[in-house]
Every structure is written in C-alpha cells, then in structure tokens.
Design an enzyme around this catalytic site. Structure first.
Site, PDB file in Angstrom:
ATOM      1  N   HIS A   1      31.371 -10.662 -10.409  1.00 47.28           N
ATOM      2  CA  HIS A   1      30.803 -11.024  -9.110  1.00 47.28           C
ATOM      3  C   HIS A   1      30.128 -12.396  -9.133  1.00 47.28           C
ATOM      4  CE1 HIS A   1      30.730  -6.523  -7.719  1.00 47.28           C
ATOM      5  NE2 HIS A   1      31.925  -6.991  -7.964  1.00 47.28           N
TER       6      HIS A   1
ATOM      7  N   GLN B   1      29.394  -6.415 -13.252  1.00 44.46           N
ATOM      8  CA  GLN B   1      29.266  -6.674 -11.811  1.00 44.46           C
ATOM      9  C   GLN B   1      27.958  -7.421 -11.554  1.00 44.46           C
ATOM     10  OE1 GLN B   1      31.293  -3.157  -9.426  1.00 44.46           O
ATOM     11  NE2 GLN B   1      29.717  -2.350 -10.750  1.00 44.46           N
TER      12      GLN B   1
ATOM     13  N   ASN C   1      24.808   6.995 -17.040  1.00 50.50           N
ATOM     14  CA  ASN C   1      24.076   6.894 -15.777  1.00 50.50           C
ATOM     15  C   ASN C   1      23.124   8.088 -15.704  1.00 50.50           C
ATOM     16  OD1 ASN C   1      23.283   6.810 -13.000  1.00 50.50           O
ATOM     17  ND2 ASN C   1      25.174   5.721 -12.505  1.00 50.50           N
TER      18      ASN C   1
ATOM     19  N   THR D   1      26.593   1.902 -13.159  1.00 54.13           N
ATOM     20  CA  THR D   1      27.251   1.528 -11.898  1.00 54.13           C
ATOM     21  C   THR D   1      27.455   2.761 -11.024  1.00 54.13           C
ATOM     22  OG1 THR D   1      29.225   0.562 -10.866  1.00 54.13           O
ATOM     23  CG2 THR D   1      29.551   1.548 -13.041  1.00 54.13           C
TER      24      THR D   1
END
Ligand code: APR
Length: 239
Positions: free
Chosen positions: A118, A100, A213, A187
């Site tokens: 993106h 992304q 994460n 993310t």
C-alpha cells in the site's frame, strides 16, 4: 502437539514462506488499526479519508490526518514482532514479506526486500502526473504541490479505489503461487486484492495458512493462533 508447535514445524519444513502483515502488527508499537477501536479520526472513517474522492473533497483534512499519522509513526519503534521477523528472514531465507502497512516499521526493524503493498507514509505522490518522491514533513501549513505539474500532491499510499503498483501486484501474485505456507499477521482479511490472493492460494493451490490475530477475522486459516503478534512471533520464528 500444540498449535504453536504444529505451526513451528510447518514453517520449518516449508521451502517458501509468504508473510503478509497488516495493521495489527503495528498496534503494539502504538499505531492504531484502521478498523475497530481507534479506527476513526475526528469522526471520519479511514475509508473516507484514504480515498481519491476524500482527497478531492478536502485535501486539507486528509493531509492533517496524514500529518498526524506521520508524527505518530516517527515517534514509534518497531516491536519485537517486527524484529523477530527481520531476524528470522535473515537466518532462514526463503521468506517473502509483504505488508499492507505504510509505516515502514519492518524496514526500520532491519527487514530487507519488504513489499510495501500500500505504498509508504514517507512518500508523496501526485495523482495527476504520478510523480513520486520521499517526503518526511510532519505537517504542511501550505498544501504541498507537485514539483512537476503543480497539482496538489497527496501522500504516497495506495488508497481505497486505487490499484496496487504493478511491481507489488506481481509480487503478490508470484509469492502466493510459490509459497508452501502463508503466514498472515494482524490483518482483518477484508482488503482487496491481498485477501483475494490469500483465498486463491488456499482454494487453488491448497496452501497452508497460519493466521496470527487475537480476534476472529475474515481469514479462514489452517491454524489460528489467537495471540497478539508480540506474544507469539518471537517464539514462532525461533530456531
Ligand atoms: N496482533 C495481531 N493482530 C492484531 C493485534 C495484535 N496486537 N491488534 C489487532 N489485531 C488485528 C485486529 O483484530 C484486526 O483483525 O489486526 C487486524 C487489523 O485489521 P485492519 O485494521 O483492517 O488492518 P488491515 O487488514 O491491515 O487493513 C488495513 O486497509 O485502510 C486500508 O490500506 C489501508 O493497509 C490498510 C488496510
């Protein structure tokens, strides 16, 4: 067996691995994430700057923000997580990396065939006639205009409210169907359509999901690796 060991053996046994990266993988290269700390710029939320409405309202402000982002990224280096993923993909095969991020740090780390979901910070795109080209200016004293239709041109990134390119959408769909394992890194799992494809893979195809994460996110993984990307990716991808 630790979660790291379990994840390593799952990844080693998988035929096809889909890796999805988000802003968190680049934080340790000095690029702030969109949400959370550092997620605001001069008091504006990313959502207000990275949108067709935001650009229409104030293209100067939006370009100043992207100019700063380009400057920051031009000085940044890929970190050990980007490098480890690139090397793993070359050694192992069967890995599709979709990001992304628009910073191109995966490419600079040597990752080939990255799907830039993106778009890229290093492109300009005209929203009127769709003409797109590489661009590396760090600032525009005069707002840039499209070489084809003369409209004020914008950055070549996919904004909130804009659809992914067809090729990105197709890759996202196909990889999420084919993958035995999805590895998500850095993310929040809040941005569509990527988050929807991850959920669909889990619910429809029972795909194993490993999530890296350091904090809780919107992703409900099979295995949660609560580490910063640079702390765990080199070990996770080592032979
Ligand atoms: N390692 C791994 N993850 C990290 C790290 C780190 N060192 N530091 C932060 N994170 C995590 C945060 O906990 C957060 O969950 O990275 C996540 C970043 O979330 P977002 O900023 O929402 O990034 P992302 O999910 O990629 O969505 C951003 O939204 O603004 C749009 O299009 C834009 O691509 C962008 C997308």
């Amino acid at each position: 067996m630790s979660d790291l060991q379990k994840s390593r053996s799952i990844l080693q046994a998988a035929k096809k691995v889909m890796v999805i990266t988000g802003a968190g993988i680049s934080t340790e290269s000095g690029i702030p994430t969109f949400r959370g700390e550092g997620g605001y710029w001069r008091g504006h939320r990313a959502e207000d700057l990275a949108s067709p409405e935001g650009f229409k309202k104030n293209p100067r402000l939006v370009w100043d923000w992207y100019g700063e982002r380009r400057t920051l990224v031009s000085k940044a280096q890929p970190n050990v997580a980007h490098l480890a993923l690139a090397s793993w993909s070359k050694r192992r095969g069967g890995i599709s990396l979709l990001t992304q991020n628009v910073d191109e740090l995966h490419e600079r780390a040597g990752q080939t065939d990255t799907v830039l979901l993106h778009g890229s910070l290093w492109k300009n795109r005209c929203r009127k006639c769709k003409f797109e080209h590489r661009a590396c200016e760090l600032a525009y004293p005069t707002l840039p205009r499209c070489k084809v239709c003369n409209e004020i041109t914008g950055p070549g990134v996919i904004w909130f409210g804009e659809a992914l390119d067809f090729s990105s959408f197709h890759a996202l769909n196909l990889c999420s169907i084919e993958a035995d394992v999805i590895l998500t890194i850095g993310t929040s799992g809040l941005v569509s359509p990527t988050a929807d494809f991850i959920k669909r893979a889990q619910t429809k195809y029972n795909t194993t999901l490993i999530n890296v994460n350091p904090t809780e996110s919107n992703i409900q993984a099979t295995i949660e690796l609560r580490y910063k990307a640079t702390e765990i990716i080199p070990e996770l991808t080592a032979d």
